[in-house]
Design an enzyme around this catalytic site. Structure first.
Site, PDB file in Angstrom:
ATOM      1  CG  HIS A 162      -1.884  -0.883   1.025  1.00 29.07           C
ATOM      2  ND1 HIS A 162      -3.461  -0.575   1.466  1.00 29.07           N
ATOM      3  CD2 HIS A 162      -2.207  -2.190   0.594  1.00 29.07           C
ATOM      4  CE1 HIS A 162      -4.126  -1.650   1.116  1.00 29.07           C
ATOM      5  NE2 HIS A 162      -3.376  -2.822   0.639  1.00 29.07           N
ATOM      6  CE1 TYR A 220      -5.381   4.090   8.120  1.00 29.95           C
ATOM      7  CE2 TYR A 220      -5.847   4.184  10.546  1.00 29.95           C
ATOM      8  CZ  TYR A 220      -4.999   3.794   9.461  1.00 29.95           C
ATOM      9  OH  TYR A 220      -4.177   2.679   9.702  1.00 29.95           O
ATOM     10  N   PRO A 254      -4.622   0.804  18.762  1.00 32.17           N
ATOM     11  CG  PRO A 254      -6.810  -0.101  18.371  1.00 32.17           C
ATOM     12  CD  PRO A 254      -6.075   0.489  19.485  1.00 32.17           C
ATOM     13  CE  LYS A 312       3.856   3.399  13.087  1.00 32.97           C
ATOM     14  NZ  LYS A 312       4.337   2.971  11.950  1.00 32.97           N
ATOM     15  CE1 TYR A 322      -1.609   4.368   8.747  1.00 36.08           C
ATOM     16  CE2 TYR A 322      -0.180   2.911   7.207  1.00 36.08           C
ATOM     17  CZ  TYR A 322      -1.363   3.106   7.889  1.00 36.08           C
ATOM     18  OH  TYR A 322      -2.298   2.081   7.994  1.00 36.08           O
TER      19      TYR A 322
HETATM   20  C1  DHB Z   1      -5.551  -2.712  10.726  1.00 35.19           C
HETATM   21  C2  DHB Z   1      -5.646  -2.307  11.955  1.00 35.19           C
HETATM   22  C3  DHB Z   1      -5.276  -1.063  12.424  1.00 35.19           C
HETATM   23  O1  DHB Z   1      -5.221  -0.537  13.623  1.00 35.19           O
HETATM   24  C4  DHB Z   1      -4.943  -0.008  11.611  1.00 35.19           C
HETATM   25  O2  DHB Z   1      -4.413   1.159  11.850  1.00 35.19           O
HETATM   26  C5  DHB Z   1      -4.652  -0.593  10.061  1.00 35.19           C
HETATM   27  C6  DHB Z   1      -5.140  -1.722   9.594  1.00 35.19           C
HETATM   28  C7  DHB Z   1      -6.095  -4.008  10.284  1.00 35.19           C
HETATM   29  O3  DHB Z   1      -6.306  -4.619  11.109  1.00 35.19           O
HETATM   30  O4  DHB Z   1      -6.137  -4.184   9.126  1.00 35.19           O
END
Ligand code: DHB
Length: 398
Positions: free
Chosen positions: A79, A207, A298, A302, A390
């Site tokens: 990505h 997001y 989450p 990370k 990121y």
């Molecule tokens: C996923 C989980 C995340 O917390 C994130 O920032 C991006 C992707 C996932 O589970 O695909």
């Protein structure tokens, strides 16, 4: 009559055979260092725990360059950006263009499967499904005692002990309270996570910030998608029908004619949300790695990346100590690992506060948040900083 435990010994004893423990065991074996890893969960249980899905480019390199598996490159997908959605519009953050980097969508369960297969292939000593794990004399003469999956009591003496045993770590509690500082941050929300049998709604992750709260549209395969939305921590996922979930998700990403492709929901979970760091990460011969030492919210995915970087650094200093006698370098583990941990804490916190709504927030708070989002997407410097965080930071050198 109970029989005496079977005595064994190894150089590095590892409590926890998730991705951190297995990657450490793999890296050590490449340096000719023996280890034994134990886990109370069975291999099957770990394989069926869904976690995040984004790997930084350094994590991908660690898997491919050290001979774990190249499956991430063929079955994962690269990505080169994400979409930030707010005020009904999407804005692409182009990682490749901004910082020349990308990430890979490759779920943690697949990383675990690749590592477990690699350990099996290379004759690694990993004991899944053990019980009654205890660690003794961790500072000077560590021992792991446990009952293996066949009911045999065992004691493993080790030169070094690594606690890679997750956020409910037993090893962490071996560091005397007077020597350990624990940093916590609680958030007044959680994430509702779903798995759905639906086609992808967009080529990249979304997001989204909405007055009703955050939403994240992620992916797994062409036919299976992962999505999350901010919820109250007391939410019982069983009380949410598929229809309620789709309404909530559609509302939070709506605007500009965009809508999600829906399908049957096959999993509903509420995920905890907090930031935590325990310092130091070492006490004598005990080292903590991954979630045992720190958890991140989450947002930004990370957690796994940090765990893999911890054990990369740890394997380097253990190699220097065991093979070259350079035990003074063990001291550098925590400092090197923590530098990245705190950068990731800051990034996860920032991405969280940028996109989530707080209970009782004022119209000022909402407008300020939109101002911050706008200052990111309209500025190359603002976007580049987000892209840099990121896609991940380089590891501090020895
Ligand atoms: C996923 C989980 C995340 O917390 C994130 O920032 C991006 C992707 C996932 O589970 O695909």
């Amino acid at each position: 009559m109970t029989s005496q435990p079977v005595q064994e010994s190894t150089v590095v004893g590892i409590v926890g055979a998730g991705p951190a423990g297995l990657m450490l065991s793999h890296l050590l074996s490449r340096s000719g260092i023996d280890s034994i890893a134990v886990d109370t969960r069975t291999r099957d249980e770990i394989e069926h725990t869904h976690r995040a899905g984004i790997l930084e480019q350094d994590s991908v390199r660690l898997l491919t360059d050290t001979g774990v598996d190249g499956r991430v490159l063929t079955q994962g997908s690269e990505h080169e950006g994400i979409e930030l959605r707010f005020a009904g519009e999407g804005h692409r953050i182009d990682f490749k263009h901004l910082v020349g980097a990308s990430v890979w969508l490759y779920p943690q369960t697949d990383v675990f499967i690749d590592l477990a297969n690699a350990r099996e292939r290379d004759g690694g000593d990993v004991r899944f499904g053990v019980r009654d794990t205890k660690v003794l004399e961790v500072r000077d003469q560590p021992v792991i005692s446990f009952v293996d999956s066949e009911g045999i009591a065992r004691e493993v003496r080790c030169d070094y002990l690594v606690g890679a045993d997750g956020s409910h770590s037993i090893c962490r509690h071996e560091i005397p309270e007077s020597l350990s500082t624990q940093y916590f941050k609680e958030y007044p929300f959680a994430w509702f996570g779903i798995m759905t049998e639906a086609p992808m709604s967009a080529p990249e992750l979304i997001y989204a910030r909405h007055e009703r709260g955050f939403a994240l549209i992620s992916q797994r395969t062409e036919q299976l998608q992962r999505m999350y939305f901010q919820c109250d921590p007391a939410t019982d996922p069983g009380t949410w029908s598929d229809e309620m979930i789709w309404n909530e998700l559609q509302t939070r990403v709506s605007g500009g004619g965009f809508s999600l492709k829906e399908g049957p929901i096959t999993e509903k979970v509420v995920l905890p949300f907090r930031s935590f760091v325990a310092e130091p990460m070492r006490y004598g011969r005990l080292f903590l790695a991954g979630d045992a030492a720190h958890t991140v919210p989450p947002t930004g995915a990370k957690g796994l990346n940090l765990a893999l970087q911890d054990v990369k650094v740890l394997a380097e200093v253990l190699d220097a100590a065991v093979n070259l006698g350079r035990t003074e370098l063990l001291e550098t583990y925590g400092t090197r690992a923590l530098e990245r941990v705190w950068k990731a804490q800051q990034f996860s916190y920032r991405l969280t506060t940028l996109l989530h709504t707080l209970p009782g927030e004022t119209p000022f708070d909402a407008k300020r948040q939109l101002g911050e989002l706008s200052s990111i997407v309209t500025s190359t410097h603002g976007s580049a900083h987000l892209a840099e965080c990121y896609t991940g930071w380089p590891t501090a050198q020895l």
